[in-house]
Design a protein around this motif. Structure first.
Motif, PDB file in Angstrom:
ATOM      1  N   ILE A 247       0.855  -1.195   0.000  1.00  0.00           N
ATOM      2  CA  ILE A 247       0.000   0.000   0.000  1.00  0.00           C
ATOM      3  C   ILE A 247       0.884   1.235   0.000  1.00  0.00           C
ATOM      4  O   ILE A 247       1.835   1.336   0.777  1.00  0.00           O
ATOM      5  N   ARG A 248       0.569   2.138  -0.898  1.00  0.00           N
ATOM      6  CA  ARG A 248       1.236   3.443  -0.935  1.00  0.00           C
ATOM      7  C   ARG A 248       0.174   4.496  -0.635  1.00  0.00           C
ATOM      8  O   ARG A 248      -0.900   4.476  -1.240  1.00  0.00           O
ATOM      9  N   VAL A 249       0.470   5.380   0.286  1.00  0.00           N
ATOM     10  CA  VAL A 249      -0.479   6.435   0.627  1.00  0.00           C
ATOM     11  C   VAL A 249       0.111   7.790   0.253  1.00  0.00           C
ATOM     12  O   VAL A 249       1.264   8.091   0.595  1.00  0.00           O
ATOM     13  N   ILE A 250      -0.679   8.568  -0.452  1.00  0.00           N
ATOM     14  CA  ILE A 250      -0.262   9.899  -0.883  1.00  0.00           C
ATOM     15  C   ILE A 250      -1.282  10.906  -0.366  1.00  0.00           C
ATOM     16  O   ILE A 250      -2.487  10.733  -0.577  1.00  0.00           O
ATOM     17  N   ALA A 251      -0.800  11.915   0.324  1.00  0.00           N
ATOM     18  CA  ALA A 251      -1.671  13.039   0.673  1.00  0.00           C
ATOM     19  C   ALA A 251      -1.373  14.165  -0.322  1.00  0.00           C
ATOM     20  O   ALA A 251      -0.279  14.709  -0.311  1.00  0.00           O
ATOM     21  N   PRO A 252      -2.307  14.486  -1.192  1.00  0.00           N
ATOM     22  CA  PRO A 252      -2.081  15.645  -2.062  1.00  0.00           C
ATOM     23  C   PRO A 252      -2.114  16.912  -1.211  1.00  0.00           C
ATOM     24  O   PRO A 252      -2.068  16.829   0.021  1.00  0.00           O
ATOM     25  N   ASN A 253      -2.184  18.076  -1.807  1.00  0.00           N
ATOM     26  CA  ASN A 253      -2.388  19.284  -1.002  1.00  0.00           C
ATOM     27  C   ASN A 253      -3.584  19.052  -0.089  1.00  0.00           C
ATOM     28  O   ASN A 253      -4.644  18.661  -0.570  1.00  0.00           O
ATOM     29  N   VAL A 254      -3.407  19.272   1.180  1.00  0.00           N
ATOM     30  CA  VAL A 254      -4.496  19.028   2.126  1.00  0.00           C
ATOM     31  C   VAL A 254      -5.065  20.369   2.567  1.00  0.00           C
ATOM     32  O   VAL A 254      -4.337  21.245   3.047  1.00  0.00           O
ATOM     33  N   GLY A 255      -6.363  20.515   2.364  1.00  0.00           N
ATOM     34  CA  GLY A 255      -7.020  21.802   2.593  1.00  0.00           C
ATOM     35  C   GLY A 255      -7.496  21.988   4.016  1.00  0.00           C
ATOM     36  O   GLY A 255      -8.670  22.141   4.295  1.00  0.00           O
ATOM     37  N   THR A 509      10.516  14.366   4.890  1.00  0.00           N
ATOM     38  CA  THR A 509      10.082  14.404   6.292  1.00  0.00           C
ATOM     39  C   THR A 509       8.788  13.621   6.445  1.00  0.00           C
ATOM     40  O   THR A 509       7.957  13.616   5.531  1.00  0.00           O
ATOM     41  N   GLY A 510       8.656  12.978   7.582  1.00  0.00           N
ATOM     42  CA  GLY A 510       7.419  12.256   7.873  1.00  0.00           C
ATOM     43  C   GLY A 510       6.312  13.166   8.358  1.00  0.00           C
ATOM     44  O   GLY A 510       5.161  12.754   8.463  1.00  0.00           O
ATOM     45  N   SER A 511       6.643  14.409   8.655  1.00  0.00           N
ATOM     46  CA  SER A 511       5.593  15.369   8.952  1.00  0.00           C
ATOM     47  C   SER A 511       5.131  15.974   7.627  1.00  0.00           C
ATOM     48  O   SER A 511       5.805  15.825   6.606  1.00  0.00           O
ATOM     49  N   LEU A 512       3.978  16.612   7.628  1.00  0.00           N
ATOM     50  CA  LEU A 512       3.456  17.131   6.366  1.00  0.00           C
ATOM     51  C   LEU A 512       2.514  18.289   6.639  1.00  0.00           C
ATOM     52  O   LEU A 512       1.878  18.345   7.683  1.00  0.00           O
ATOM     53  N   PRO A 513       2.448  19.217   5.695  1.00  0.00           N
ATOM     54  CA  PRO A 513       1.636  20.404   5.932  1.00  0.00           C
ATOM     55  C   PRO A 513       0.185  20.227   5.488  1.00  0.00           C
ATOM     56  O   PRO A 513      -0.102  19.454   4.580  1.00  0.00           O
ATOM     57  N   HIS A 514      -0.697  20.912   6.154  1.00  0.00           N
ATOM     58  CA  HIS A 514      -2.038  21.129   5.612  1.00  0.00           C
ATOM     59  C   HIS A 514      -2.373  22.602   5.816  1.00  0.00           C
ATOM     60  O   HIS A 514      -3.435  22.948   6.289  1.00  0.00           O
ATOM     61  N   GLY A 515      -1.393  23.416   5.480  1.00  0.00           N
ATOM     62  CA  GLY A 515      -1.559  24.864   5.570  1.00  0.00           C
ATOM     63  C   GLY A 515      -0.461  25.568   6.338  1.00  0.00           C
ATOM     64  O   GLY A 515      -0.390  26.788   6.365  1.00  0.00           O
ATOM     65  N   GLN A 516       0.442  24.801   6.972  1.00  0.00           N
ATOM     66  CA  GLN A 516       1.402  25.410   7.893  1.00  0.00           C
ATOM     67  C   GLN A 516       2.697  25.874   7.242  1.00  0.00           C
ATOM     68  O   GLN A 516       3.528  26.468   7.910  1.00  0.00           O
ATOM     69  N   ASP A 536      17.807  26.057  -3.781  1.00  0.00           N
ATOM     70  CA  ASP A 536      18.293  24.727  -4.169  1.00  0.00           C
ATOM     71  C   ASP A 536      17.736  23.626  -3.266  1.00  0.00           C
ATOM     72  O   ASP A 536      18.104  22.461  -3.422  1.00  0.00           O
ATOM     73  N   ILE A 537      16.903  24.006  -2.317  1.00  0.00           N
ATOM     74  CA  ILE A 537      16.423  23.029  -1.331  1.00  0.00           C
ATOM     75  C   ILE A 537      14.959  22.700  -1.605  1.00  0.00           C
ATOM     76  O   ILE A 537      14.126  23.595  -1.753  1.00  0.00           O
ATOM     77  N   GLN A 538      14.686  21.426  -1.693  1.00  0.00           N
ATOM     78  CA  GLN A 538      13.303  20.986  -1.884  1.00  0.00           C
ATOM     79  C   GLN A 538      12.881  20.131  -0.705  1.00  0.00           C
ATOM     80  O   GLN A 538      13.626  19.245  -0.279  1.00  0.00           O
ATOM     81  N   ILE A 539      11.680  20.400  -0.208  1.00  0.00           N
ATOM     82  CA  ILE A 539      11.159  19.632   0.926  1.00  0.00           C
ATOM     83  C   ILE A 539      10.103  18.674   0.383  1.00  0.00           C
ATOM     84  O   ILE A 539       9.101  19.104  -0.201  1.00  0.00           O
ATOM     85  N   GLU A 540      10.327  17.387   0.561  1.00  0.00           N
ATOM     86  CA  GLU A 540       9.370  16.386   0.075  1.00  0.00           C
ATOM     87  C   GLU A 540       8.665  15.736   1.259  1.00  0.00           C
ATOM     88  O   GLU A 540       9.273  15.473   2.294  1.00  0.00           O
ATOM     89  N   HIS A 541       7.378  15.480   1.052  1.00  0.00           N
ATOM     90  CA  HIS A 541       6.556  14.989   2.156  1.00  0.00           C
ATOM     91  C   HIS A 541       5.303  14.344   1.594  1.00  0.00           C
ATOM     92  O   HIS A 541       5.063  14.370   0.382  1.00  0.00           O
ATOM     93  N   SER A 542       4.515  13.771   2.460  1.00  0.00           N
ATOM     94  CA  SER A 542       3.141  13.388   2.137  1.00  0.00           C
ATOM     95  C   SER A 542       3.014  12.192   1.208  1.00  0.00           C
ATOM     96  O   SER A 542       1.950  11.964   0.653  1.00  0.00           O
ATOM     97  N   ASP A 543       4.053  11.419   1.046  1.00  0.00           N
ATOM     98  CA  ASP A 543       3.970  10.232   0.193  1.00  0.00           C
ATOM     99  C   ASP A 543       4.775   9.132   0.881  1.00  0.00           C
ATOM    100  O   ASP A 543       5.960   9.319   1.166  1.00  0.00           O
ATOM    101  N   THR A 544       4.119   7.996   1.161  1.00  0.00           N
ATOM    102  CA  THR A 544       4.841   6.942   1.879  1.00  0.00           C
ATOM    103  C   THR A 544       5.940   6.327   1.022  1.00  0.00           C
ATOM    104  O   THR A 544       6.855   5.707   1.548  1.00  0.00           O
ATOM    105  N   GLN A 545       5.814   6.506  -0.290  1.00  0.00           N
ATOM    106  CA  GLN A 545       6.875   5.977  -1.149  1.00  0.00           C
ATOM    107  C   GLN A 545       7.992   7.003  -1.223  1.00  0.00           C
ATOM    108  O   GLN A 545       7.772   8.143  -1.638  1.00  0.00           O
TER     109      GLN A 545
END
Lengths: 795, 194
Positions: A247-255, A509-516, A536-545
Motif C-alpha cells: 500500500i502506498r499512501v499519498i496526501a495531495p495538497n491538504v485543505g 520528512t514524515g511530517s506534512l503540511p495542511h496549511g502550515q 536549491d532546497i526541496q522539501i518532500e513529504h506526504s507520500d509513503t513511497q
C-alpha cells in the motif's frame, strides 16, 4: 572573482513569503478532488437517517439497474473485513472498545453511519443510485448527552460497554486527599462548565481515492491525510490484512485538517477494497453535510469543578469530574484526548498542590469525537482559566492578581505539575502576563469599567484574561508508548537530507503540511544549517513511497520533532562533508571548519571546498577517505526527550449591550511564547487562525443534536463558522523563552491561539456581566444567552 | 475502460472560459462548478460546502462574481466565465494574487481561489475599500485557517497596487485564443474567439 567574505544573511527568523503559495493562488494546487485518473469511478454512500436502529433489510436491486452504476455493496459484503482500529486505548478502555466497520453491519449507532456504497461512472449517477437503495430499519432508543448516557435506564449502544462507559480514568492525588484539602480551604467555589461540541470544518472536506493494480497487487491510496504513514500501517495491518509495502499512501495538497484528518476513516480502506472488487480506481469525496455528520467532532465535555483557595487567591485544591462524549464509536486516538492531553494539563501554569481529575469517557448516538485543534488542552485551559476568574470573583481580587499569585516561577523549571504530565520545559509566565497587560492598557480598562458601572452605562465593558500553557511536540516514545498512557507506539519523527551530485538538496520528512508552510520553514532551516542556497532546497513529504516512516503532523509537532530530525540529519551531512574536506585538503578532520556552506582549514578560509564541491566529490567517489561510503546524505529518526510547553497570556476586551446582549469585540491582545521562531510571518498566521477558531467557540459555534440524534447544525447554514466581520483585529506580541528540549529552541505554534482564546473571550464576556451577579455562562455566548442572563435584573 | 452511460437529456451550451470558447452538451442539472472542474479540468475552483455558504467556488460570470455551485451550466450558456486560472496575465500575477502572497493571506489554500475572485470583484466595484467594506464584501467567503486578518491586508495591498499603478480591467477574459475540445463531452470546436 571576488570571494564573498561576509556571511550570507541568515534566513531563520526572517518572514519569508511562502514558497507554497504560487500554486495555491493560481488554482494549480492539487487537492484530493483534483486528482485525475483514467477510468475513475465515484462512490456515494447510503447513510443511516436514524441515530440508533437495527438494519432489517437492504434492497439494492433497483440501484444496481440504474444507469452508470458499476456496483453496490452493503455491510454483509464486507463482513470479513476488520473494523477500524483504535490506536490510543487509555487506561481501562481495553474491554470496551467499539470501532466503526467500513459499512454498518446489523446496527447503526449514529445518523450518517454508512450502510451501503454505490460505485458509478460519475458522482451524479452514484448519488442518484444511492438514493434508490432501500433500507428498512427498526428504530432503537437514542441518547446524545454523555452524562445522561451513564445513568441507569439509559439506552445502551454496545453490549460490551455497560452504561455506555468507554473508560473511567483518573490522575493526580487520591480523591479523598483532595476532598480533605477542599474541606480545609477557606474559599470554596463549585461550578459546572460545559465545553460544547465543535465541528472542525477544514475548508476541504475529507475524501479518498483507491487504485488497485492487478498486475503488481499494489494499492495506491490518495487521502486527505495528516498522517499518511500511519494510515498505511493501520489500513494494511489492522483492516485489510495486506502487506504494508503493498500500500502506498499519498496526501495531495491538504485543505486544512485541525486534527480531523489525523484519523483512519471508513472510506480509506473502503476505496481500496472497492477498487479491487471493481477493477477501477474509485473516489469518495464527502460533501459538507456528510463532513458535518460523520467526520470527527471535537471537545464535548461536561465538567464539575470544585476548587479551594486561600483568601489571598492561592489555589490549594482542585477537583475535576468530566464526562467526555466520545460519540458512537472510538475514533483512532479518541480515548487519549480527554485523558493524557486534558486531565494531565488541568493545572495550567499554576502551582496547585492538590489535584484530582476523574474522566468518564462515554458512548452516545452522535458523531465520533477525537482531536480537534488543541485536543484536550483547550478543554483543560478553559477549566483552569475559568477557575482563576471564579476564585477572583469569590475573593474580590483582580483576575490578573489571582494568576500572578499562583504562577509557576522561572526558577521552577523543569516543573512537575504532579498529575502525570512530563515536566514543563521552560517558561516565564509572569513576563507574558505583564506584557499583555501593558499592551492592552489593563489598568486604564479597569478604571473605565468601574466608571461605566458607576454611571449605569448601557455599554458594559468586560476584560478577560487567559494565561495558558500547553503541551506540544508530541512525544517521547518512552512516555507516550507506556501502557498507562495507552498509545502503544512511539511518536518520533524521521528526516532524510540528501545533497545530490549537483548540490541540489532534497529533504524528506514524515511530517506534512495542511496549511502550515513546512516547505518554507524547513527550507529556511536547512539553508542556514547547511549553507545551500534556499532555492536549491526541496522539501518532500506526504507520500509513503520515498519517505521513511513518520507519524505525521498534529500536536504542534512538525517543527519541534520533525524539524529536529531534519536539523540532526543536516548535522550528520555536515560532519561527513567535513571529513571529506579534510581528506581533499589534506588536513585533520578536527582542523576543518564548516561555515556558510564552505569547509576550510581553520585560519585559511580562502582555500575552501564548498558543499557543492563536496557533494560532487562524494558522488563521483573516486577519491574518498578510506572507509567512507559514496554520496552525501543522512537519515535521522528523532525521538524527543520531552515535550515542549508553549505559553502566554491573551487579553480580550468586549462591550456588551445591556439591552440587547450584542457583543462587540473591542480589542484582542495576545502575547505568546513559542520559543525561537523560524518564520514569524507563518507563526503569526498560525496564531491568527488559532485565535479565530477559539473565539468562535466562545461566541458562535456549537454542534447541536436533538433528542432523536439528529444533527441540528448539519450545514454551514446552521453551524456558525466565523466570517470576516465576526472577528477582531489581533494585536500580537511575543516573549521568547527558548525550549531546552530541541536544538532550535522551538516550542510549537499551531494550537496556542485556539487554546488561549476561548477562555480569554469567555472570561471577558462574563466579566462584563460580573457586577450583575453573573459568575458563569456556558458557551457559545450568544446575545440571546446574555440577554436572558441580564433580563431578571431589568425587572 | 470505455463505458456506455445512457445519455440523459442533454442541452447544448457554448461558454467562454478564460477567453476560450467551449461547446458541450450537458445535463440540465450540471452545476457550473462541476462543468469547470470535471469537463474542462479547471480544478482551481473548489467546492467546500453544499449550501452556498463557503464561497470556494466563486468565479466571474459575465463580469459578476457568482458562486458556481449555485449556477447551472445551462444558465451560463452564451456567457463569459473567468476562473482563478485566468487571472494572471502573461505570467504576471494579478495584484490580488500578489497581495495574498505578500501578506500571507492563505494557509491551506482551499478557500483561496474563491477568496481571490471575490476580492477581485470587490476592487472592481470599490477600488479603495475601507477595512469594514472589505470584511463586508467577504461575507460569502469562509476561511478556516487565517482568521481573516491577513486576507484583509492582502486586499488592502492589492488596492494600493492597483491605485498606484493605475491597473484596471473588468476581470473577464478577453483576447484571441484557440478553441479547445472538451474531450469526452462531445465538445465541438467552437472556432471562434470571444
Amino acid at each position: 572573482m571576488v570571494a564573498a567574505q561576509e556571511a550570507p544573511a541568515k534566513l531563520v527568523g526572517q518572514p519569508l513569503k511562502r514558497r507554497e503559495d504560487p500554486r495555491l493562488i493560481t488554482g494549480a494546487g492539487n487537492f484530493l478532488d483534483d486528482v485525475k485518473l483514467t477510468g475513475l469511478c465515484h462512490a456515494a454512500v447510503v447513510r443511516s437517517p436514524y441515530a440508533h436502529a437495527r438494519i432489517v433489510g437492504i434492497d439494492a436491486e433497483a440501484a444496481r439497474r440504474m444507469p452508470g452504476v458499476v456496483a453496490v455493496f452493503t455491510g454483509e459484503d464486507l463482513a470479513e473485513v476488520n473494523p477500524l482500529p483504535c490506536a490510543w486505548q487509555a487506561g481501562n478502555v481495553q474491554n470496551n472498545v467499539n470501532t466503526p466497520r467500513l459499512l454498518a453491519l446489523g446496527e447503526v449507532h449514529q445518523v450518517g453511519d454508512p450502510v451501503a456504497v454505490v460505485v458509478a461512472e460519475s458522482a451524479y449517477l452514484a448519488t442518484d443510485a444511492a438514493a434508490a437503495v432501500e433500507v428498512s430499519y427498526e428504530e432503537l432508543p437514542v441518547v446524545v448527552d454523555a452524562r445522561k448516557a451513564t445513568e441507569p435506564g439509559a439506552p445502551q449502544l454496545h453490549d460490551n460497554a455497560p452504561n455506555n462507559v468507554v473508560m473511567n480514568w483518573t490522575c493526580g492525588k487520591e480523591a479523598a486527599e483532595v476532598d480533605a484539602a477542599l474541606a480545609a480551604a477557606p474559599v470554596r467555589v463549585n461550578q459546572r462548565v460545559v465545553n460544547q461540541r465543535l465541528i472542525p470544518t477544514a475548508m476541504e472536506p475529507r475524501g479518498s481515492i483507491g487504485r488497485y493494480d492487478e498486475g503488481t497487487g499494489e494499492y495506491t491510496l490518495w487521502a486527505t491525510s495528516q498522517a499518511p504513514h500511519v494510515h498505511r500501517l493501520l489500513t494494511a495491518a489492522f483492516v485489510l490484512g495486506v502487506p504494508e509495502q503493498k500500500i502506498r499512501v499519498i496526501a495531495p495538497n491538504v485543505g486544512g485538517g485541525f486534527g480531523s484528518k489525523i484519523f483512519l476513516y471508513f472510506d480509506m480502506p473502503l476505496v481500496l477494497w472497492l477498487s479491487k472488487q471493481t477493477g477501477r480506481p474509485v473516489k469518495f469525496f464527502e460533501d459538507r453535510s456528510e463532513n458535518y455528520l460523520h467526520t470527527t467532532h471535537g471537545r464535548d465535555h461536561i465538567t464539575d469543578i470544585e476548587v479551594g483557595a486561600e483568601p489571598d487567591g492561592r489555589i490549594t485544591a482542585l477537583k475535576v469530574k468530566t464526562w467526555a462524549n466520545l460519540g458512537a464509536y472510538l475514533s483512532t486516538i479518541a480515548p487519549g484526548i480527554p485523558t493524557t492531553l486534558y486531565g494531565r494539563m488541568v493545572a495550567g501554569c499554576y502551582k496547585i498542590p492538590n489535584i484530582h481529575v476523574d474522566v468518564t469517557g462515554v458512548y452516545t448516538n452522535t458523531a465520533m469525537v477525537d482531536a480537534y485543534r488543541g485536543a484536550g488542552r483547550p478543554e483543560a485551559a478553559f477549566v483552569i482559566e475559568r477557575v482563576c476568574d471564579l476564585v477572583a470573583a469569590e475573593t474580590g481580587l483582580d483576575p490578573a492578581e489571582v494568576r500572578r499569585r499562583n504562577f509557576i516561577q522561572p526558577e521552577d523549571f523543569p516543573y512537575d505539575s504532579g498529575i502525570g504530565m512530563l515536566p514543563y520545559d521552560s517558561g516565564n509566565y509572569e513576563l507574558a502576563l505583564d506584557r499583555a497587560m501593558e499592551n492592552v492598557g489593563y489598568a486604564a480598562l479597569r478604571q473605565e469599567q468601574a466608571a461605566r458601572r458607576a454611571n449605569g452605562s448601557r455599554k458594559l465593558l468586560g476584560v478577560g484574561l487567559s494565561s495558558y500553557v500547553e503541551v506540544c511536540g508530541v512525544a517521547p516514545s518512552k512516555w507516550i508508548g507506556l501502557a498507562g498512557e495507552g498509545w502503544g507506539a512511539g511518536l518520533w519523527e524521521s528526516a532524510n537530507v540528501r545533497v545530490h551530485l549537483t548540490g541540489k538538496t532534497v529533504v524528506t520528512t514524515g511530517s506534512l503540511p495542511h496549511g502550515q508552510g513546512h516547505e518554507t520553514t524547513f527550507a529556511q532551516l536547512v539553508a542556514d544549517e547547511l549553507g545551500v542556497p534556499y532555492d536549491d532546497i526541496q522539501i518532500e513529504h506526504s507520500d509513503t513511497q520515498g519517505t521513511p516512516f513518520g507519524f505525521g503532523s498534529y500536536g504542534s509537532r512538525s517543527l519541534t520533532v520533525g524539524g529536529t530530525a531534519i536539523y540532526k540529519s543536516v548535522a550528520k551531512v555536515r560532519e561527513k562533508a567535513k571529513e571529506l574536506a579534510a581528506h581533499l585538503l589534506e588536513a585533520a578532520p578536527e582542523d576543518i571548519v564548516f561555515e556558510n556552506g564552505k569547509a576550510f582549514v581553520r585560519g585559511t578560509p580562502d582555500a575552501s571546498k564548498t558543499i557543492q564541491d563536496l557533494a560532487l566529490a562524494a558522488h563521483v567517489a573516486y577519491d574518498l577517505p578510506p572507509g567512507m561510503e559514496p554520496t552525501l546524505e543522512a537519515t535521522t529518526f528523532y525521538d524527543p526527550p520531552n515535550c515542549t510547553f508553549p505559553f502566554g497570556t491573551h487579553v480580550c476586551v468586549v462591550e456588551v449591550d445591556r439591552d440587547t446582549g450584542e457583543i462587540d469585540l473591542l480589542r484582542y491582545v495576545a502575547v505568546d511564547d513559542v520559543g525561537n521562531v523560524i518564520n514569524p510571518l507563518i507563526v503569526d498566521g498560525q496564531v491568527h487562525g488559532g485565535i479565530a477558531q477559539g473565539l468562535a467557540q466562545a461566541l458562535y459555534e456549537g454542534a447541536v443534536y436533538d433528542d432523536s440524534g439528529e444533527l441540528i447544525t448539519g450545514t454551514m447554514n446552521d453551524y456558525a463558522i466565523p466570517r470576516a466581520r465576526m472577528v477582531p483585529t489581533y494585536e500580537l506580541d511575543r516573549t521568547v523563552t527558548p525550549s531546552p528540549v530541541n536544538p532550535m529552541g522551538a516550542k510549537g505554534a499551531g494550537e496556542a491561539g485556539t487554546i488561549a482564546s476561548t477562555p480569554a473571550v469567555a472570561n471577558a464576556v462574563i466579566d462584563a456581566l460580573a457586577h450583575l451577579g453573573v459568575r458563569h455562562l456556558d458557551m457559545p455566548l450568544t446575545p440571546e444567552k446574555l440577554w436572558r442572563a441580564m433580563a431578571p435584573k431589568t425587572g | 475502460m470505455a463505458t456506455a452511460v445512457p445519455m440523459a437529456t442533454r442541452i447544448p451550451v457554448r461558454i467562454s472560459v478564460n477567453g476560450t470558447e467551449y461547446a458541450a452538451e450537458v445535463e440540465p442539472r450540471l452545476l457550473l462548478v462541476h462543468f469547470l472542474r470535471d469537463n474542462l479540468g479547471l480544478t482551481g475552483t473548489h467546492v467546500g460546502c453544499d449550501t452556498s455558504q463557503c464561497g470556494a467556488c466563486v468565479v466571474y460570470l459575465d463580469g459578476k462574481s457568482v458562486k458556481s455551485c449555485t449556477v447551472l451550466t445551462v444558465q451560463a450558456d452564451g456567457g463569459e466565465v473567468q476562473t482563478i486560472e485566468g487571472l494572471a496575465k502573461d505570467g504576471v500575477y494579478d495584484p490580488v494574487q500578489q497581495g495574498f502572497w505578500e501578506m500571507h493571506g492563505l494557509q491551506c489554500g482551499y478557500c483561496t481561489p474563491g477568496m481571490i475572485m471575490s476580492a477581485h470583484s470587490l476592487l472592481q466595484r470599490t477600488p479603495n475599500p475601507s477595512e469594514e467594506e472589505i470584511r463586508h464584501a467577504l461575507e460569502g467567503n469562509l476561511c478556516r485557517c487565517t482568521g481573516y486578518q491577513n486576507i484583509v491586508k492582502a486586499i488592502q495591498y492589492a488596492a494600493n497596487q492597483m491605485s498606484g499603478a493605475g491597473v484596471s480591467g473588468n476581470g473577464s477574459g478577453a483576447g484571441t485564443h484557440n478553441p479547445q475540445d472538451v474531450g469526452d463531452w462531445k465538445g465541438e470546436l467552437a472556432g471562434e474567439s470571444t
